[in-house]
Design a protein around this motif. Sequence first.
Motif, PDB file in Angstrom:
ATOM      1  N   ASP A   3     -12.033 -13.056  -1.251  1.00 40.96           N
ATOM      2  CA  ASP A   3     -10.940 -12.088  -1.235  1.00 40.96           C
ATOM      3  C   ASP A   3     -11.463 -10.674  -1.043  1.00 40.96           C
ATOM      4  O   ASP A   3     -10.852  -9.860  -0.329  1.00 40.96           O
ATOM      5  CB  ASP A   3     -10.150 -12.166  -2.556  1.00 40.96           C
ATOM      6  N   GLU A   4     -12.599 -10.378  -1.665  1.00 35.77           N
ATOM      7  CA  GLU A   4     -13.197  -9.054  -1.533  1.00 35.77           C
ATOM      8  C   GLU A   4     -13.585  -8.767  -0.088  1.00 35.77           C
ATOM      9  O   GLU A   4     -13.331  -7.691   0.443  1.00 35.77           O
ATOM     10  CB  GLU A   4     -14.422  -8.979  -2.442  1.00 35.77           C
ATOM     11  N   LYS A   7     -10.270  -8.369   2.171  1.00 34.90           N
ATOM     12  CA  LYS A   7      -9.579  -7.083   2.079  1.00 34.90           C
ATOM     13  C   LYS A   7     -10.434  -5.952   2.650  1.00 34.90           C
ATOM     14  O   LYS A   7      -9.895  -4.970   3.183  1.00 34.90           O
ATOM     15  CB  LYS A   7      -9.139  -6.793   0.646  1.00 34.90           C
ATOM     16  N   SER A   8     -11.746  -6.101   2.586  1.00 34.63           N
ATOM     17  CA  SER A   8     -12.632  -5.094   3.170  1.00 34.63           C
ATOM     18  C   SER A   8     -12.539  -5.121   4.687  1.00 34.63           C
ATOM     19  O   SER A   8     -12.458  -4.069   5.345  1.00 34.63           O
ATOM     20  CB  SER A   8     -14.074  -5.335   2.723  1.00 34.63           C
ATOM     21  N   LYS A  10     -10.037  -6.211   6.444  1.00 32.64           N
ATOM     22  CA  LYS A  10      -8.709  -5.730   6.821  1.00 32.64           C
ATOM     23  C   LYS A  10      -8.656  -4.210   6.806  1.00 32.64           C
ATOM     24  O   LYS A  10      -8.108  -3.583   7.730  1.00 32.64           O
ATOM     25  CB  LYS A  10      -7.657  -6.299   5.863  1.00 32.64           C
ATOM     26  N   LYS A  42      -7.878   2.282  -3.579  1.00 33.14           N
ATOM     27  CA  LYS A  42      -8.631   1.074  -3.266  1.00 33.14           C
ATOM     28  C   LYS A  42      -9.590   0.781  -4.422  1.00 33.14           C
ATOM     29  O   LYS A  42      -9.988   1.684  -5.154  1.00 33.14           O
ATOM     30  CB  LYS A  42      -9.398   1.241  -1.961  1.00 33.14           C
ATOM     31  N   GLU A  45     -13.712  -2.529  -2.491  1.00 29.03           N
ATOM     32  CA  GLU A  45     -14.011  -2.907  -1.110  1.00 29.03           C
ATOM     33  C   GLU A  45     -15.459  -2.546  -0.746  1.00 29.03           C
ATOM     34  O   GLU A  45     -16.007  -1.558  -1.246  1.00 29.03           O
ATOM     35  CB  GLU A  45     -13.052  -2.219  -0.131  1.00 29.03           C
TER      36      GLU A  45
END
Length: 522
Positions: A3-4, A7-8, A10, A42, A45
């Motif tokens: 997930d990390e 999202k990074s 993205k 944020k 990320e």
Amino acid sequence: MVDEVAKSLKLNRNLSNNLSKAIELDRAIKIGWGAQGDAKPKEGEVGIAPHLPDGARVRLLGNLGDFTAFCCKGGTFTLEGNALGWFGAFSSGGRLVVERDAGFRCGHGMTGGRLFCQGSVGDEAGAALNGGTLIVRGHAGQRTGIGMQDGTVIVVGDCKADAGQGMTGGRIIVDGRCLPEGEGALQRGLTKAEHKEINGLLKEHDLTVSEDAVVIEADASSSIPSTPPQKTVWGDFSDIGLISGEIPIDASSPIDVVTLLTRGEEDDGIVFPLPVLPELESGKGLSGSLLSEQPCLVEADPRGIDLVRIGETNVSNADSLLPNAAGVVLDLDDFPPLHDGEILALMTGLRSHLGDDKPTLIAGRVDRVTNLHRMLNDQPIDGAIIRLTSGLGMAAPAALPRIGLSARDAGVSETLHILDIPWGATADDAAIAAAAGCGIIRANPFEAEEEIPGTQKARAVAVENWLAEFSATLRGRLTDMGVDALEKLNRRHLRALEHDTAAQSGLRLAGYDRPLPQWMGQ
């Protein structure tokens, strides 16, 4: 972790999509705020905003992980929050600001630009600095400026011990308490001219240093010589034989030697018509009936089918190299020591240029293969290149069981392994590697040659001829063995031709046709 990374990637993708338009309109990009200006910071990320170009202006709210704004080339990046390690590493230009604290190796390897930390920095800030300016308003950790070659580090607050350890150039100015400098460095007072110069640099930050500030610089009379061990491998695979089958295959029969490197089940991947990855300096001009289809490992000018090797020497150019490549190989031997989280962050930043659907690999030495396999299991990495050369100087046959057993224990036996062959590799080496679980070999086509052709055309012709000979020899070997597909090879097809090789590799000794007693049960 997944997930990390997601999202990074993205966040980097959205930034990249908006960056060129913002530069054209001379507008700043703000990240971490909603449409109404409400704060949406944020958190965590990694590998964010790599290779920012000239004209970029980015302001981000939040606390970010490792390798934020690395390889900055120009523009400005301001982080309203904290950053972990390697903030602004390998930057060559631009102006970077972190408004709170930055972690380990902040500004590592900078060659230009300016980095300003309004808080404090962790250990080894400014390590390997080779230009540019690092300004720290707060305190600095241990070994600030370790291995510096050029540039300036200014610490307005206190500095812990061993600043300037092993530095050969540049200078560190400390205006607070300064514990003893490191080995290979000396401390002196600030001259009037330097006092004026440094305060001129600090004026725009509303900071000054006092006349009592100290300068730490290289001590030419107390350098730290360090000669690493020569990386070698003992012998080659000449004492390993391939068993010929009782019934050979017709020489004209179809033989499957294709290997596929993919990121996922739906990915078309990279197709290797032959189980070899030729390593060349550049992909420019590489064409031929075989060469046009065969991926190569290059450091510059990749074709659409090539893998790009990224090390410390060319990471600053990754933004122009990777979009045109088929995949990336992160060479861990060509970077300072990195722990798993830092490797993940660096790879995430590189994937922002490469694309989500292209494979990523790591490269390292056989004496560190357990660490490589752990990362293969834990991180979104698609394969590994394993070098036989190491400071250990292991015998080449002994590397095969070490790689195989480590891969089995880590649960990555099905992941693509590429065996780096340091001698003049042959098709038999590829067959032996495949039987031992390494589906492809990395080879230098000119390893056994005294001279490398001087023109692109001559080089391409030479590699084309090398591939043609490789293909013919491999086909001849497999048909003689009675095997119609490379993937059908396994350790039962291998024999040690003498006792020492059997003892080192665990292979069955030719004539004895079973492993030596000490290998039973392995």
